[in-house]
Enzyme design. Structure first.
Site, short mmCIF file in Angstrom:
data_model
loop_
_atom_site.label_atom_id
_atom_site.label_comp_id
_atom_site.label_asym_id
_atom_site.label_seq_id
_atom_site.Cartn_x
_atom_site.Cartn_y
_atom_site.Cartn_z
N HIS A 118 0.82 -1.19 -0.07
CA HIS A 118 0.14 0.05 -0.04
C HIS A 118 0.86 1.22 0.12
O HIS A 118 1.96 1.44 0.83
CB HIS A 118 -1.02 -0.24 1.23
N HIS A 120 0.80 5.77 -1.01
CA HIS A 120 -0.08 7.01 -1.37
C HIS A 120 0.69 7.73 -2.49
O HIS A 120 0.80 8.98 -2.57
CB HIS A 120 -0.06 8.00 -0.20
N ASP A 143 0.07 -4.91 -20.49
CA ASP A 143 1.08 -6.02 -20.02
C ASP A 143 0.83 -6.13 -18.57
O ASP A 143 0.58 -7.32 -18.22
CB ASP A 143 2.59 -5.47 -20.17
N HIS A 183 -8.45 7.38 -1.17
CA HIS A 183 -7.18 6.74 -0.35
C HIS A 183 -5.91 6.66 -1.14
O HIS A 183 -5.05 7.43 -0.89
CB HIS A 183 -7.74 5.70 0.38
N TYR A 237 7.32 -13.03 -21.90
CA TYR A 237 8.19 -11.73 -21.53
C TYR A 237 9.29 -12.28 -20.33
O TYR A 237 9.06 -12.98 -19.52
CB TYR A 237 7.67 -10.54 -21.05
O1 LIG Z 1 -2.56 6.17 5.44
C1 LIG Z 1 -2.26 5.59 6.33
C2 LIG Z 1 -2.98 5.95 7.61
O2 LIG Z 1 -3.99 6.74 7.64
C3 LIG Z 1 -1.14 4.49 6.23
O3 LIG Z 1 -1.48 3.71 5.18
C4 LIG Z 1 0.14 5.09 6.28
O4 LIG Z 1 0.31 6.10 7.16
C5 LIG Z 1 1.39 3.96 6.65
O5 LIG Z 1 0.94 3.67 7.82
P1 LIG Z 1 2.08 2.44 8.62
O6 LIG Z 1 3.34 3.25 8.86
O7 LIG Z 1 2.17 1.37 7.85
O8 LIG Z 1 1.23 2.23 9.93
#
Ligand SMILES: O=C(CO)[C@@H](O)[C@@H](O)COP(=O)(O)O
Length: 239
Positions: A118, A120, A143, A183, A237
């Site tokens: 995950h 941002h 791809d 998000h 590939y």
């Molecule tokens: O967006 C958020 C929290 O709102 C989390 O994905 C990001 O701050 C990462 O948090 P962690 O350090 O993995 O707890």
């Protein structure tokens, strides 16, 4: 409470290898400019030896809010697939990532997934802010993603909501990436390295398509051509 030190030695060795990998892969997030501060996380499912009867599923994830240059195998947190930290040798006060519940939900409901990431990252998160799927207008998207990069529902952090949104969205897509509305991106892969690659490629195409759209709406690639490109890339590939 599950104690790592009481698990079979081959399971402990598998956990140790996973901790090393997950710790090292976190360096790829700042290196590829996918995060600021600590705003991203990587996890990987522990490969439990088939003869390790009675050992529950486990995964390794970073500790919450710890700077990437302080991450090491020794402080990677080991959790059950319910997202509960086990007695893993780290201080009791060291909490796993705040996205642990989401990672755990994905592992419980997608058996083929071995890694979750995950971030941002800026351009992918800008598309998520608009709750807009990234259209498949590039051969690199065909791809890697087999079509558009889909958008998942808005969900609050801390329970199964995000994980459920990830699974329900990705079950209907070939994409290893989903933009959770307002998000940011979550990516999956057979292992953590594949999920990190998907996060890198997701940000790259989000940026490219953003700039392409500055001069009009680029045409989506024909579905038959997307299928052909995806099949070649996934099955031919590389080495
Ligand atoms: O967006 C958020 C929290 O709102 C989390 O994905 C990001 O701050 C990462 O948090 P962690 O350090 O993995 O707890």
């Amino acid at each position: 409470m599950i104690r790592l030190s009481e698990l079979p030695s081959d399971v402990q060795e598998s956990v140790a290898r996973t901790r090393e990998k997950v710790a090292a892969l976190h360096a790829e997030l700042p290196r590829n400019e996918l995060v600021v501060w600590t705003a991203g996380n990587v996890s990987e499912r522990v490969q439990i030896p088939p003869d390790a009867d009675g050992v529950p599923g486990l995964f390794v994830i970073k500790p919450s809010g710890v700077s990437y240059d302080e991450l090491a195998a020794e402080n990677m947190v080991v959790c059950t697939l319910d997202g509960e930290k086990i007695e893993d040798g780290t201080p009791d006060r060291l909490r796993p990532s705040s996205d642990t519940a989401a990672h755990a939900y994905v592992y419980r409901h997608m058996d083929g997934v071995g890694g979750v990431v995950h971030t941002h990252s800026t351009y992918a998160t800008a598309w998520a802010a608009r709750s807009e799927a990234i259209p498949c207008v590039l051969t690199m998207m065909a791809d890697e993603f087999g079509g558009d990069i889909p958008v998942g529902p808005f969900a609050l952090i801390g329970d199964d909501s995000i994980g459920r949104g990830i699974v329900e969205t990705l079950r209907g897509s070939r994409s290893p990436a989903v933009l959770m509305a307002q998000h940011g991106p979550f990516t999956i892969g057979a292992d953590a390295k594949a999920a990190v690659k998907a996060a890198v490629m997701c940000e790259e195409v989000a940026r490219t398509v953003h700039f392409a759209r500055a001069y009009g709406e680029p045409p989506r690639i024909d579905q038959e051509q997307i299928d052909s490109l995806f099949d070649r890339y996934q099955n031919v590939y590389g080495q």
